[in-house]
Design an enzyme around this catalytic site. Structure first.
Site, mmCIF file in Angstrom:
data_model
loop_
_atom_site.group_PDB
_atom_site.id
_atom_site.type_symbol
_atom_site.label_atom_id
_atom_site.label_comp_id
_atom_site.label_asym_id
_atom_site.label_seq_id
_atom_site.Cartn_x
_atom_site.Cartn_y
_atom_site.Cartn_z
ATOM 1 C CB ALA A 1 -0.951 0.187 1.633
ATOM 2 C CG ASP A 2 1.940 5.199 -1.238
ATOM 3 O OD1 ASP A 2 3.240 4.837 -0.742
ATOM 4 O OD2 ASP A 2 2.042 6.011 -2.509
ATOM 5 C CB THR A 3 -1.391 6.460 2.299
ATOM 6 O OG1 THR A 3 -1.587 5.304 3.210
ATOM 7 C CG2 THR A 3 -1.862 7.867 2.824
ATOM 8 C CB THR B 1 -4.600 4.533 1.389
ATOM 9 O OG1 THR B 1 -4.378 5.408 1.540
ATOM 10 C CG2 THR B 1 -3.940 3.517 0.799
ATOM 11 N N GLY B 2 -3.377 3.529 -1.764
ATOM 12 C CA GLY B 2 -3.528 2.246 -3.377
ATOM 13 C C GLY B 2 -3.402 1.570 -2.689
#
Length: 196
Positions: free
Chosen positions: A77-79, A113-114
């Site tokens: 994940a990446d935010t 978020t991805g």
């Protein structure tokens, strides 16, 4: 079919994140996981929207596993925090953190978020967006927060679950947990989908 995800019927999840907040959210979701970290270059091509950037970096983190965990679900994940067309990543230092919070003060920003899930060759990418409304801050509030909480590992220089979130956020449109770092409701649905 059992729609309740728990440790009984879900393949082990590998969480590729050192974020204690993401780890805590998975624990609260009653999921069995282990943490495996890989070094990943988090750069991205120019011209992407915040949504595309978050998903791009989440997928990049997943690709680092390169088939290592075929029978396990790898969760990356990446935010990202975005205001106007500016991306606010993790701050470089205290001065940078203060500057970011001054930018966010009294305004609405977007938290994206991805997430990427990989399992047995399947890749499932999605994202969630929340709008966060901050009241105006006095400079001294921002300086004190940065000195005490040192939010240097957080996009946008703040944690919603910390002092500044508790006293400064007027409202949120969208998922609260997405702002923490993992959109848990969407994640639950996608975990069910990827196993079927």
């Amino acid at each position: 079919m059992n729609h309740h995800l728990s440790t009984m019927n879900t393949p082990k999840i590998i969480l590729a994140s050192k974020s204690p907040r993401r780890q805590e959210l998975l624990r609260l979701m009653d999921l069995d996981f282990e943490i495996v970290l890989k070094e990943v270059d988090e750069s991205y091509p120019d011209g992407l929207t915040p949504e595309e950037i978050a998903v791009y970096i989440a997928e990049k983190k997943a690709l680092a596993f390169d088939g290592d965990a075929y029978n396990q679900i790898v969760l990356t994940a990446d935010t990202i925090v975005a205001i106007d067309n500016q991306i606010l990543g993790k701050p470089n230092d205290a001065a940078h953190a203060i500057e970011m919070l001054q930018t966010l003060s009294g305004r609405v920003h977007r938290v994206v978020t991805g997430v990427c899930l990989t399992y047995q060759g399947k890749v499932n990418k999605f994202y969630d967006v929340s709008e966060v409304f901050f009241r105006p801050f006095k400079d001294q509030e921002i300086i004190s927060y940065v000195e005490k909480y040192k939010p240097f590992d957080k996009a946008g220089s703040y944690g919603i679950q910390e002092w500044i979130g508790l006293v400064g956020i007027q409202r949120i449109n969208g998922s609260y947990t997405n702002v923490v770092g993992l959109p848990t409701e969407k994640l639950h649905q996608q975990l069910l989908a990827i196993q079927n």
